[in-house]
Structures are given as C-alpha cells and as structure tokens.
Scaffold this motif. Sequence first.
Motif, PDB file in Angstrom:
ATOM      1  N   ASP A   1       0.934  -1.137   0.089  1.00 59.43           N
ATOM      2  CA  ASP A   1       0.161   0.034   0.134  1.00 59.43           C
ATOM      3  C   ASP A   1       0.851   1.433   0.103  1.00 59.43           C
ATOM      4  OD1 ASP A   1       1.032   0.103   2.579  1.00 59.43           O
ATOM      5  OD2 ASP A   1      -0.885   0.301   3.591  1.00 59.43           O
ATOM      6  N   GLY A   2       2.152   1.078  -0.398  1.00 61.05           N
ATOM      7  CA  GLY A   2       3.051   2.318  -0.426  1.00 61.05           C
ATOM      8  C   GLY A   2       3.882   2.377   0.896  1.00 61.05           C
ATOM      9  N   LYS A   3       3.378   1.884   1.945  1.00 59.02           N
ATOM     10  CA  LYS A   3       4.126   1.770   3.262  1.00 59.02           C
ATOM     11  C   LYS A   3       4.620   0.391   3.668  1.00 59.02           C
ATOM     12  CE  LYS A   3       0.500   3.792   4.601  1.00 59.02           C
ATOM     13  NZ  LYS A   3      -0.887   4.305   5.426  1.00 59.02           N
ATOM     14  N   THR A   4       3.477  -0.594   3.511  1.00 58.70           N
ATOM     15  CA  THR A   4       3.507  -1.782   4.106  1.00 58.70           C
ATOM     16  C   THR A   4       3.556  -2.775   2.920  1.00 58.70           C
ATOM     17  OG1 THR A   4       2.503  -0.757   5.828  1.00 58.70           O
ATOM     18  CG2 THR A   4       2.691  -3.416   5.607  1.00 58.70           C
ATOM     19  N   VAL A   5       4.661  -3.727   3.048  1.00 60.24           N
ATOM     20  CA  VAL A   5       4.445  -4.899   1.873  1.00 60.24           C
ATOM     21  C   VAL A   5       4.177  -6.260   2.665  1.00 60.24           C
ATOM     22  CG1 VAL A   5       7.132  -4.709   1.899  1.00 60.24           C
ATOM     23  CG2 VAL A   5       5.845  -5.796  -0.061  1.00 60.24           C
TER      24      VAL A   5
ATOM     25  N   GLU B   1     -11.640  -7.228   0.703  1.00 61.95           N
ATOM     26  CA  GLU B   1     -11.211  -6.392   2.041  1.00 61.95           C
ATOM     27  C   GLU B   1      -9.684  -5.975   1.581  1.00 61.95           C
ATOM     28  OE1 GLU B   1     -12.451  -8.499   5.239  1.00 61.95           O
ATOM     29  OE2 GLU B   1     -14.560  -7.923   5.108  1.00 61.95           O
ATOM     30  N   VAL B   2      -9.053  -7.224   1.049  1.00 62.68           N
ATOM     31  CA  VAL B   2      -7.529  -6.718   0.922  1.00 62.68           C
ATOM     32  C   VAL B   2      -7.401  -5.683   0.090  1.00 62.68           C
ATOM     33  CG1 VAL B   2      -5.107  -7.817   0.446  1.00 62.68           C
ATOM     34  CG2 VAL B   2      -6.869  -9.229   1.501  1.00 62.68           C
ATOM     35  N   PHE B   3      -8.010  -5.715  -1.069  1.00 63.69           N
ATOM     36  CA  PHE B   3      -7.889  -4.741  -2.255  1.00 63.69           C
ATOM     37  C   PHE B   3      -8.148  -3.358  -1.575  1.00 63.69           C
ATOM     38  CE2 PHE B   3      -8.690  -7.629  -6.313  1.00 63.69           C
ATOM     39  CZ  PHE B   3      -7.440  -7.923  -6.080  1.00 63.69           C
ATOM     40  N   ARG B   4      -9.182  -3.261  -0.811  1.00 62.17           N
ATOM     41  CA  ARG B   4      -9.670  -1.850  -0.437  1.00 62.17           C
ATOM     42  C   ARG B   4      -8.555  -1.498   0.798  1.00 62.17           C
ATOM     43  NH1 ARG B   4     -15.783  -1.722   1.596  1.00 62.17           N
ATOM     44  NH2 ARG B   4     -14.894  -2.754   3.171  1.00 62.17           N
ATOM     45  N   ALA B   5      -8.257  -2.273   1.523  1.00 63.69           N
ATOM     46  CA  ALA B   5      -7.117  -1.966   2.706  1.00 63.69           C
ATOM     47  C   ALA B   5      -5.846  -1.380   1.974  1.00 63.69           C
ATOM     48  CB  ALA B   5      -6.871  -3.006   3.328  1.00 63.69           C
TER      49      ALA B   5
ATOM     50  N   GLY C   1      -4.424   2.364   2.191  1.00 61.62           N
ATOM     51  CA  GLY C   1      -3.320   2.507   2.907  1.00 61.62           C
ATOM     52  C   GLY C   1      -3.522   1.791   4.199  1.00 61.62           C
ATOM     53  N   ARG C   2      -4.326   0.763   4.501  1.00 59.67           N
ATOM     54  CA  ARG C   2      -4.543   0.140   5.654  1.00 59.67           C
ATOM     55  C   ARG C   2      -3.952  -1.160   6.071  1.00 59.67           C
ATOM     56  NH1 ARG C   2      -9.143  -1.236   6.177  1.00 59.67           N
ATOM     57  NH2 ARG C   2     -10.265  -0.340   4.187  1.00 59.67           N
ATOM     58  N   LEU C   3      -3.140  -1.517   4.854  1.00 55.91           N
ATOM     59  CA  LEU C   3      -2.622  -2.916   4.766  1.00 55.91           C
ATOM     60  C   LEU C   3      -2.107  -3.423   6.129  1.00 55.91           C
ATOM     61  CD1 LEU C   3      -2.245  -5.405   2.820  1.00 55.91           C
ATOM     62  CD2 LEU C   3      -0.224  -4.187   2.248  1.00 55.91           C
ATOM     63  N   ALA C   4      -1.391  -2.453   6.965  1.00 57.45           N
ATOM     64  CA  ALA C   4      -0.506  -3.088   8.175  1.00 57.45           C
ATOM     65  C   ALA C   4      -1.547  -3.524   9.242  1.00 57.45           C
ATOM     66  CB  ALA C   4       0.017  -1.693   8.846  1.00 57.45           C
ATOM     67  N   GLU C   5      -2.913  -2.797   9.306  1.00 61.49           N
ATOM     68  CA  GLU C   5      -3.920  -3.500  10.306  1.00 61.49           C
ATOM     69  C   GLU C   5      -4.966  -4.351   9.528  1.00 61.49           C
ATOM     70  OE1 GLU C   5      -5.548   0.895   9.605  1.00 61.49           O
ATOM     71  OE2 GLU C   5      -3.538   0.323   9.429  1.00 61.49           O
ATOM     72  N   THR C   6      -4.551  -4.919   8.353  1.00 57.45           N
ATOM     73  CA  THR C   6      -5.463  -6.015   7.697  1.00 57.45           C
ATOM     74  C   THR C   6      -4.803  -7.148   7.796  1.00 57.45           C
ATOM     75  OG1 THR C   6      -6.139  -4.325   6.173  1.00 57.45           O
ATOM     76  CG2 THR C   6      -6.633  -6.488   5.710  1.00 57.45           C
ATOM     77  N   PRO C   7      -5.350  -8.181   8.778  1.00 56.28           N
ATOM     78  CA  PRO C   7      -4.808  -9.636   8.835  1.00 56.28           C
ATOM     79  C   PRO C   7      -5.044 -10.404   7.475  1.00 56.28           C
ATOM     80  CG  PRO C   7      -6.370  -9.441  10.396  1.00 56.28           C
ATOM     81  CD  PRO C   7      -6.624  -7.803   9.487  1.00 56.28           C
ATOM     82  N   ILE C   8      -3.967 -11.037   6.907  1.00 58.61           N
ATOM     83  CA  ILE C   8      -4.198 -11.910   5.604  1.00 58.61           C
ATOM     84  C   ILE C   8      -3.768 -13.197   5.975  1.00 58.61           C
ATOM     85  CG2 ILE C   8      -3.617 -12.100   3.222  1.00 58.61           C
ATOM     86  CD1 ILE C   8      -3.020  -9.189   3.040  1.00 58.61           C
ATOM     87  N   LYS C   9      -5.003 -14.298   5.895  1.00 57.28           N
ATOM     88  CA  LYS C   9      -4.591 -15.578   6.037  1.00 57.28           C
ATOM     89  C   LYS C   9      -4.587 -16.448   4.978  1.00 57.28           C
ATOM     90  CE  LYS C   9      -8.049 -16.080   9.414  1.00 57.28           C
ATOM     91  NZ  LYS C   9      -9.146 -16.108  10.017  1.00 57.28           N
ATOM     92  N   TRP C  10      -3.660 -17.539   4.978  1.00 55.15           N
ATOM     93  CA  TRP C  10      -3.473 -18.440   4.153  1.00 55.15           C
ATOM     94  C   TRP C  10      -3.678 -19.634   4.289  1.00 55.15           C
ATOM     95  CZ3 TRP C  10      -2.558 -16.155  -0.646  1.00 55.15           C
ATOM     96  CH2 TRP C  10      -2.009 -14.731  -0.490  1.00 55.15           C
TER      97      TRP C  10
END
Length: 417
Positions: free
Chosen positions: A200-204, A306-310, A314-323
């Motif tokens: 998101d520009g800040k978090t990868v 939800e991931v795309f929107r985060a 710019g909210r990727l850091a607060e968005t848990p992503i599970k695999w």
Amino acid sequence: MKVLVIGGGGREHAICRKLAQSPHVTELLCAPGNGGISEIAECVPIAAADIHKIVELAASSAVDFVVVAPDDPLALGLVDELENAGIPAFGPRKNAAIIESSKIFSKNLMKKYGIPTADFQSFTEIASAIAFIREKGAPIVVKADGLALGKGVVVAQTEDEAIAAVRGMMEDGRFGKAGASVVIEECLSGTEVTVLAFCDGKTVVPMVSSKDHKRVFDGDRGPNTGGMGAIAPAPLYTPELARICEERIFKPTIDALNSEGRPFSGVIYFGLMLTDKGPCVIEYNARFGDPEAQSVLELLDTDLFEVFRAVREGRLAETPIKWKSGSAACVVMASGGYPGDYAKGKPISGLSDVPDGVFVYHAGTKSENGQYTTNGGRVLGVTATGAALDDALGLAYSGVKAINFENAHYRRDIGRT
Ligand code: AMP
Ligand code: GLY
C-alpha cells in the motif's frame, strides 16, 4: 458494491472468482472477460488497454471500485485516470507501474539502491550493444526495455544468438518501441521463485510463494511463454530465504520507490533467482502473475475485496491476511503452436467431467450458445489444491485428462522441475 475487473485471462478469472465470494461484492463486471468469467460476472466487450472507454464504462455504470489486473492498462495510467475521475481503483499509478514497463528504469533503481540483481548495461545504440556482447561473451541475456508479452527476453547461449536478438529488437523492430532500447545483462543460474506481495505504499505483505514454468516444453525446453503452469508455495523458498528477501529485496524496493516519489500501491511481483550468492531480482512486475495468481489465490483464506480495499486506502498494516495450509497447482492447456501462431475456435469438451476439487480457470475461451471454444494461446488453467504438492498435482492432472480440444498441449512436468 459494484466492482469492475479489467482483463480477460486466467488471472482475471481467479480474481473474479475470489471477488464473487465476497459478501461486499454485490455486482461484478469484467472488461473484456472471457467465456469462463461470463459465468460469474457481466462481461463488457472493451479491451483492457482502451483506457478511455473503460473510464467511461466505470462512470456510466456507477462502478464503486475497479481492479486493474494486466500490465498494459497499468502502464498507460488507467489507475490515474480512474482516480482522477473519482472512481476508486486498485493497482499502481503509472509512475510506479514503470517498474514493469521499463526494464532500464527498474535496473537503474536496483543499482542505485543496492538491491541484488544481475550486472547490466542499457543501450539505445545497436553498435555499442554489439560491442558489449563481444566484450562480455556468452551466455548473456538480452531484454527489450518495454512490455513485450513476456517474450522480450532472450537468454543467449552464444554471442551470435545475443547479437541476433539485439538486431531483431533494435533494427527490425520486433517489439516496436518496446525494443528500441535494450538491457544486456549477466546470465544468472539458480532456481526461480515468484513472490507476489500486496503493497500500500508503506507496508509490503508477501503472499505465499509460487513457481511459474515459463518454457513451452517439458524439461524447460523451447521458447518462453506467458507461463505454462504454476505451483504454490515454491518448495525451495524456506522461511530463512523469505526473511532474507524481505530484508534485502522487498522492503528496499518499496522504500526505493518512495524515495523516488513513486509510491507503489497494488500487487508487486518479485521474479527471483535463488543463486549461490543469494536471491537476486530477475524482474519486477506491477501486478499478479499469470498463472501464479491461479495457484496463489486458491490458498488465500481472507476476503480478497477487503484486502484490495485496505491496499487502496493505505490500511494494509492493520489488515490480517490468512493463508490455507497445503499446496496448489495450475496446469495450463494451450493451443497447438503457442507461443507462436495458433488456431482459434476449437470446441472444448469435458469441462464438466473434471473430478471434484478441480477448478478450471478460463484463460482464452469464448462461450457461444452454451459451447466453449478456444480463443487464445493459453486456453485453460486446470487447478487443484491438496495437503501436499503431489496431491494437488495429481488432482490437477486428472482434470487435464478429462478435457479435450484439437491440438491441445500442456506440460507434463509442472511442479517437477
Ligand atoms: P523476465 O521476462 O525478465 O522474467 O525473463 C524471462 C525469463 O528469462 C526468466 O524467467 C528467466 O528464466 C530468464 N532470465 C531473465 N533474466 C535472466 C538472467 N539475468 N539470467 C538468467 N536467466 C534470466
Ligand atoms: N507468469 C509470468 C508473468 O505473469 O509475468
């Protein structure tokens, strides 16, 4: 939410399928889409690179969110155009998508910021390019600067082959403007791994790793294609390697783009070579890989919308992503002749005879009166998951056996090389 996905290959089918599962997505459009996508989204016959018509479509259909998946519209600045028109869009802006659309830009970026990659030089003059090849000797790699459908790279085993590649690009205009400038680089050896990452520009945030099979024939022989199959995760990509890549490649790349005033928002593709000196970047792309997306997204256990929107907000850091645990495999069935010339319009049979647990992504198909026909080089991506890679591969190949079209060809060694 009314969501529009841009593109019409297997990757877009995988993205659409995930989005269709999201409770946030109430209406799904795809431009131009394909036969398989038309089962889950309304397909609108506008080419992905026709960016003005796409902005018009998004505005006139009151679309809430656009996902731009392919390289061309990203390089042309579709995300900028949509955002300027007040339409939220997922994907990098033109000034960040350049990481894929100019190899000279990305190589210079890596050099400036100390990101490991093959030694190189770039050329706009054919005579100096040839002199450089003579000086360095073979094997050596010649790359067209711009976008060339995955075909702009020649790994030359002899100086003559490298010179012929340079002539094809710079003299004969094989890739048009994309080949007017070239990168010539050191040939690396090792195993290739793809890591896609949300950014998101800040978090990868890296996704599970994957491995593409680019050559058309078994045993990695024949010309490069867009990709003949993919597995996820890549068995050789250990947690230790992941840590090294994050530290030396992923974070530094995002920081470098920020320092250059080109913040990257979207999916960044790290094409890596695991060499005996450590991981090196072979290429960046500004989007999901195809067919890597078909395997990787099978393992995603979080709502993709939800991931795309985060990412977009710019909210990727607060968005848990599970695999999910386990593995996924995708085997591409291609038209005879691909990546060269091939016929279209061959009827496809057996699509409903695949075993349970197999999902067939459509890459180049058309649906006419309930009959699917071939409509591209890569036709289908037959995909399955399993507790172990062998299970996923076994199931995907049993799906392939059930399907038929004239002159179909596929690799028998996906996941094995
Ligand atoms: P690219 O389109 O840059 O990913 O290149 C296509 C394929 O060419 C890669 O997947 C590699 O297999 C190969 N390749 C590209 N650059 C190099 C290199 N410097 N050394 C060896 N192989 C390369
Ligand atoms: N499969 C390689 C790519 O998408 O570029």
